[in-house]
Structures are given as structure tokens and as C-alpha cells.
Design a protein around this motif. Sequence first.
Motif, PDB file in Angstrom:
ATOM      1  N   ASN A  75       0.832  -1.215   0.000  1.00 44.07           N
ATOM      2  CA  ASN A  75       0.000   0.000   0.000  1.00 44.07           C
ATOM      3  C   ASN A  75       0.859   1.256   0.000  1.00 44.07           C
ATOM      4  OD1 ASN A  75      -2.332  -1.491   0.001  1.00 44.07           O
ATOM      5  ND2 ASN A  75      -2.454  -1.553   2.241  1.00 44.07           N
ATOM      6  N   TRP A  76       1.914   1.246   0.800  1.00 44.99           N
ATOM      7  CA  TRP A  76       2.818   2.393   0.854  1.00 44.99           C
ATOM      8  C   TRP A  76       3.496   2.607  -0.499  1.00 44.99           C
ATOM      9  CZ3 TRP A  76       8.198   2.496   0.359  1.00 44.99           C
ATOM     10  CH2 TRP A  76       8.783   3.714   0.638  1.00 44.99           C
ATOM     11  N   LEU A  77       3.893   1.512  -1.151  1.00 45.15           N
ATOM     12  CA  LEU A  77       4.533   1.621  -2.458  1.00 45.15           C
ATOM     13  C   LEU A  77       3.597   2.217  -3.502  1.00 45.15           C
ATOM     14  CD1 LEU A  77       6.561  -1.692  -2.750  1.00 45.15           C
ATOM     15  CD2 LEU A  77       7.468   0.606  -2.646  1.00 45.15           C
ATOM     16  N   VAL A  78       2.328   1.844  -3.468  1.00 44.75           N
ATOM     17  CA  VAL A  78       1.371   2.393  -4.433  1.00 44.75           C
ATOM     18  C   VAL A  78       1.201   3.888  -4.205  1.00 44.75           C
ATOM     19  CG1 VAL A  78      -1.058   2.351  -5.120  1.00 44.75           C
ATOM     20  CG2 VAL A  78       0.184   0.214  -4.811  1.00 44.75           C
ATOM     21  N   ARG A  79       1.079   4.312  -2.936  1.00 45.81           N
ATOM     22  CA  ARG A  79       0.954   5.747  -2.645  1.00 45.81           C
ATOM     23  C   ARG A  79       2.189   6.516  -3.105  1.00 45.81           C
ATOM     24  NH1 ARG A  79      -0.953   3.876   2.358  1.00 45.81           N
ATOM     25  NH2 ARG A  79       1.062   4.382   3.255  1.00 45.81           N
ATOM     26  N   GLU A  80       3.378   5.969  -2.831  1.00 46.60           N
ATOM     27  CA  GLU A  80       4.614   6.642  -3.243  1.00 46.60           C
ATOM     28  C   GLU A  80       4.744   6.675  -4.756  1.00 46.60           C
ATOM     29  OE1 GLU A  80       6.964   8.341  -1.540  1.00 46.60           O
ATOM     30  OE2 GLU A  80       5.527   8.131   0.095  1.00 46.60           O
ATOM     31  N   TYR A  81       4.331   5.623  -5.426  1.00 43.82           N
ATOM     32  CA  TYR A  81       4.380   5.585  -6.883  1.00 43.82           C
ATOM     33  C   TYR A  81       3.494   6.662  -7.481  1.00 43.82           C
ATOM     34  CZ  TYR A  81       3.950   3.906 -11.656  1.00 43.82           C
ATOM     35  OH  TYR A  81       3.957   3.820 -13.011  1.00 43.82           O
ATOM     36  N   ILE A  82       2.310   6.837  -6.906  1.00 40.39           N
ATOM     37  CA  ILE A  82       1.393   7.876  -7.400  1.00 40.39           C
ATOM     38  C   ILE A  82       1.996   9.256  -7.164  1.00 40.39           C
ATOM     39  CG2 ILE A  82      -0.857   8.946  -6.992  1.00 40.39           C
ATOM     40  CD1 ILE A  82      -1.945   6.094  -6.564  1.00 40.39           C
ATOM     41  N   ASN A  83       2.623   9.474  -6.010  1.00 41.42           N
ATOM     42  CA  ASN A  83       3.261  10.768  -5.725  1.00 41.42           C
ATOM     43  C   ASN A  83       4.411  11.033  -6.706  1.00 41.42           C
ATOM     44  OD1 ASN A  83       1.535  11.259  -3.623  1.00 41.42           O
ATOM     45  ND2 ASN A  83       2.948  10.504  -2.055  1.00 41.42           N
ATOM     46  N   ILE A  84       5.222  10.040  -6.957  1.00 38.98           N
ATOM     47  CA  ILE A  84       6.349  10.194  -7.885  1.00 38.98           C
ATOM     48  C   ILE A  84       5.843  10.442  -9.296  1.00 38.98           C
ATOM     49  CG2 ILE A  84       8.257   8.937  -8.970  1.00 38.98           C
ATOM     50  CD1 ILE A  84       8.764   7.635  -6.240  1.00 38.98           C
ATOM     51  N   LEU A  85       4.796   9.737  -9.682  1.00 42.94           N
ATOM     52  CA  LEU A  85       4.237   9.909 -11.025  1.00 42.94           C
ATOM     53  C   LEU A  85       3.670  11.310 -11.215  1.00 42.94           C
ATOM     54  CD1 LEU A  85       3.812   8.318 -13.610  1.00 42.94           C
ATOM     55  CD2 LEU A  85       1.570   7.672 -12.769  1.00 42.94           C
TER      56      LEU A  85
END
Length: 134
Positions: A75-85
Amino acid sequence: MQEMDMLNRLFRDEPINEDSLQQMKMGIMNQILAKPMDFQAKILRTQRRKWGLLLLALFLFAGIGFFSLIWFEGNWLVREYINILSAFMEDVKAFGRLRVGLELLWQQYVWSFLGIAFSWVLFDGIHHKMFIKD
């Protein structure tokens, strides 16, 4: 059977007939010459096997680590991926403006750069032809 008997006598320190010993040596040499051992190939095979096992262990460790990361922190990785994107998309807009500026500069100065490069190559070739002697 005769070789085993001879080897048993050899290790018991019993005297062996010289002709029998010579025949045994010739038999061993014939076996060696019939199937020679390529030690360099064995060394290379051992080294390849060692590096292959090391690479396999590395891939296995990386796979288990990546699986654990996704399993426990997905879940944390998905949130960080969206922020980076989203940050990347903002950078893409800035790069788009930069690209337009570079295209404008390219249109303005491309013939000058090509002229300088062409004359450099031409005169450098002439210079080397004049001074290189065979």
C-alpha cells in the motif's frame, strides 16, 4: 583382478616382478593417453559453475526481497508511486517548455554549427594528409 592383486602387493611392500610393474605402468599410461584429462576445461567449468550458483543465489535473494517488499509494504509503495508519477508529470510540463526553446535555438543556429563542423573535418583531413608520410 591381476591389477588389484598387484596393487595389494604394492601397498603391502611385497616385492613385485619388474616386468609386471612395467606392464602396469604401460597400462596406466595407455589409459591416460586414451582419455586425456583437460584440466583447463575443468577449471573453467568449475569457475562458471561457481559464478552461476552465485548469480542464482543473487536472483533468488532479490526475488524474495522484492516479494517481501510488495507483500508487506504494498500500500505504501502504491501511494509513493502515485506521488512520484504526479511529480514526474509536473517535470514533463517543464521539459516540454524547455524542448520548445531548444527547437527554436536549433532552427536558428543549425546551419552555423553544421558549417563549423564541416570546415573543421575538411581542414583537419587536409592537415593530416599533408604531414603524414608513409
